[in-house]
Design a protein around this motif. Structure first.
Motif, PDB file in Angstrom:
ATOM      1  N   ALA A   1       0.721  -1.325   0.075  1.00 48.84           N
ATOM      2  CA  ALA A   1      -0.091  -0.058  -0.045  1.00 48.84           C
ATOM      3  C   ALA A   1       0.700   1.352   0.002  1.00 48.84           C
ATOM      4  N   PHE A   2       1.853   1.300  -0.677  1.00 46.81           N
ATOM      5  CA  PHE A   2       2.714   2.440  -0.707  1.00 46.81           C
ATOM      6  C   PHE A   2       2.076   3.643  -1.538  1.00 46.81           C
ATOM      7  N   GLY A   3       1.417   3.395  -2.314  1.00 45.20           N
ATOM      8  CA  GLY A   3       0.532   4.558  -2.850  1.00 45.20           C
ATOM      9  C   GLY A   3      -0.407   4.883  -2.233  1.00 45.20           C
ATOM     10  N   LEU A   4      -1.202   3.986  -1.718  1.00 44.56           N
ATOM     11  CA  LEU A   4      -2.327   4.563  -0.773  1.00 44.56           C
ATOM     12  C   LEU A   4      -1.729   5.356   0.298  1.00 44.56           C
ATOM     13  N   CYS A   5      -0.573   4.997   1.076  1.00 48.04           N
ATOM     14  CA  CYS A   5      -0.165   5.420   2.237  1.00 48.04           C
ATOM     15  C   CYS A   5       0.033   6.994   1.559  1.00 48.04           C
ATOM     16  N   ARG A   6       0.663   7.136   0.648  1.00 50.07           N
ATOM     17  CA  ARG A   6       1.229   8.539   0.319  1.00 50.07           C
ATOM     18  C   ARG A   6      -0.066   9.411  -0.060  1.00 50.07           C
ATOM     19  N   ALA A   7      -1.347   8.914  -0.603  1.00 52.19           N
ATOM     20  CA  ALA A   7      -2.306   9.734  -1.064  1.00 52.19           C
ATOM     21  C   ALA A   7      -2.990  10.192   0.156  1.00 52.19           C
ATOM     22  N   TYR A   8      -3.149   9.574   1.252  1.00 48.21           N
ATOM     23  CA  TYR A   8      -3.936   9.773   2.405  1.00 48.21           C
ATOM     24  C   TYR A   8      -3.462   9.851   3.574  1.00 48.21           C
ATOM     25  N   ASP A   9      -3.924  10.497   4.637  1.00 44.72           N
ATOM     26  CA  ASP A   9      -3.447  10.624   6.019  1.00 44.72           C
ATOM     27  C   ASP A   9      -3.409   9.218   6.470  1.00 44.72           C
ATOM     28  N   SER A  10      -2.360   8.766   6.812  1.00 48.06           N
ATOM     29  CA  SER A  10      -1.866   7.377   7.144  1.00 48.06           C
ATOM     30  C   SER A  10      -0.714   7.281   8.337  1.00 48.06           C
ATOM     31  N   THR A  11      -1.144   6.201   9.153  1.00 50.82           N
ATOM     32  CA  THR A  11      -0.388   5.759  10.163  1.00 50.82           C
ATOM     33  C   THR A  11       0.015   4.317  10.037  1.00 50.82           C
ATOM     34  N   ILE A  12       1.152   3.692  10.351  1.00 56.64           N
ATOM     35  CA  ILE A  12       1.588   2.622  10.266  1.00 56.64           C
ATOM     36  C   ILE A  12       1.823   2.002  11.587  1.00 56.64           C
TER      37      ILE A  12
END
Length: 448
Positions: A187-198
């Motif tokens: 989910a690299f692209g998804l993480c980059r596009a939205y407010d994400s926490t891992i």
């Protein structure tokens, strides 16, 4: 089953008999050529790990998706007459088969629309129902043309599976990674596009062949774990995630199954504080040098309560075959059940299959379609990656220590032979299979 174990064993028996006969009659040079030629054929034909019948239909049943019958004319159709919105994911269900060359070379279909054509690959020797991901061509609302290579479409009748994409605008995403690099792979692209926490659950430090006692107490695995723990905090910054929104829980790789089966048993986790040293936030269990399922659930519950995500992205518990991935999703669901007042939706990803290591089929930059098999889901979501995002994703994988392992001589020879004879070009940034499998034109997610 194409290239079955019985077939391979028969070929090996014939080969050994032939070599023995040539040696018996003093044809030494011929025996050497037969052996080398057989080795090359083996590397080209029988090293694909596929443990399912390639001649059965793949089937994806999505209860929330619209199913529309279409007819292909000259391997094309007018999508503008069927699809009247852009924010959807679309699969084209076709029936096809590999040609004779499609048993040697990787068969694919090139999707031609207004923009740059894009390829989707299938397994060699396939026959039956398959799915083509056309999600990112429909915005042009023009004719979609399919160009076949080493395969053919055997029916004009086809179907479209059309699904409305989830609305992620202004949503908070929480990505669960069983090991460092799983979030980037899936989910690299998804993480980059939205407010994400891992949240990364384990340090991923285990070495093949080690017992649990050797693994927990080894200095080498402690170093590997520290490196990968650092990766789990540092590399996500490449996609724009701040280090305080990445946390490494530091549980020992390969211990989740034991913890789950014996939830009250405390197991050694002497390196957990070491693996958590790069975290910017603290947890109640930071000082513990033992681990159990209850502590893990409490850790995940506390972080969900802190970050209040709208959507959790986690491995699919039934399709992803890795036990650590399945149990990561199990623990996050148990953690959510302990909390009140949260309205959380789930997106699922798949990084491991037990029936093949080739999926997603084909080379990097091509499309990801649903995994082989028969599945019942609510819907699917295809997230597009631009060429620059694919480059950045590949760079994030190149930073991961675990994906920079030494390539054995045997694999070096195999990859060179496959590149020369089959056109399987390796990714320029790395030889690990995940550079091929995950650096694609899209990332694919599922909704139960």
């Amino acid at each position: 089953m194409f290239y079955s174990k019985a077939f391979q064993l028969s070929c090996l028996t014939v080969l050994l008999s032939l070599v023995a006969a040539l040696l018996w009659f003093d044809y030494y040079i011929a025996a050497i050529f037969v052996f080398i030629g057989s080795y090359i054929l083996n590397e080209l034909l029988w090293t694909d790990y596929i443990r399912y019948n390639r001649r059965i239909d793949h089937c994806l049943k999505c209860s929330d998706a619209s199913r529309v019958a279409i007819q292909l004319s000259n391997n094309s159709f007018q999508c503008s007459e069927i699809i009247d919105q852009e924010d959807v994911s679309v699969l084209l269900e076709i029936t096809g088969k590999a040609t004779i060359l499609g048993y040697l070379f990787d068969p694919y279909i090139e999707i031609v629309c207004e923009k740059k054509p894009i390829k989707q690959y299938f397994e060699r020797g396939f026959e039956g129902k398959r799915y083509i991901n056309i999600s990112h061509c429909i915005a042009e609302k023009k004719t979609i043309q399919l160009r076949v290579r080493h395969c053919l479409l055997i029916e004009k009748n086809a179907h479209l599976l059309i699904n409305k994409n989830p609305d992620l605008t202004n949503k908070r995403l929480l990505i669960l990674a069983p090991h460092p690099d799983d979030a980037e792979i899936a989910a690299f692209g998804l993480c980059r596009a939205y407010d994400s926490t891992i949240i990364t659950v384990t340090a991923g430090e285990s070495e093949p062949g080690q017992s649990l006692q050797q693994h927990v107490g080894s200095e080498a695995t402690a170093l590997i774990g520290r490196l990968r723990a650092w990766d789990s905090i540092a590399v996500p910054q490449w996609s724009g995630i701040k280090p305080e929104k990445c946390i490494q829980l530091g549980y020992s790789d390969g211990t989740l199954k034991q913890m789950y089966k014996q939830p009250d048993l405390a197991i050694d986790a002497i390196n957990k504080p070491l693996f958590r040293q790069f975290n910017r936030i603290s947890l109640a269990s930071d000082g513990d040098k033992t681990a159990d399922w209850r502590r893990l659930t409490q850790d995940v519950s506390a972080l969900i309560s802190k970050w209040q995500p709208d959507i959790i992205v986690t491995p699919h518990p039934a399709i992803d075959a890795h036990s650590d991935h399945q149990l990561t999703t199990e623990v996050v669901k148990q953690a959510v059940n302990t909390l009140q007042g949260l309205n959380i939706n789930f997106l699922y990803y798949v990084n491991h299959l037990d029936n093949t290591d080739r999926w997603p089929f084909g080379v990097h930059q091509s499309l990801v379609a649903p995994p082989p098999g028969q599945y019942e889901l609510k819907s699917f979501f295809s997230f597009k990656l631009s060429e620059q995002e694919q480059i950045d994703k590949a760079c994030s994988l190149e930073m991961m220590h675990d994906l920079r392992k030494y390539l054995t001589v045997k694999k070096q020879i195999r990859y060179k032979l496959q590149a020369l004879f089959l056109g399987r070009k390796p990714h320029p940034l790395g030889h690990d299979p995940y550079f091929r499998k995950s650096v694609r034109a899209n990332e694919l997610f599922f909704i139960e």
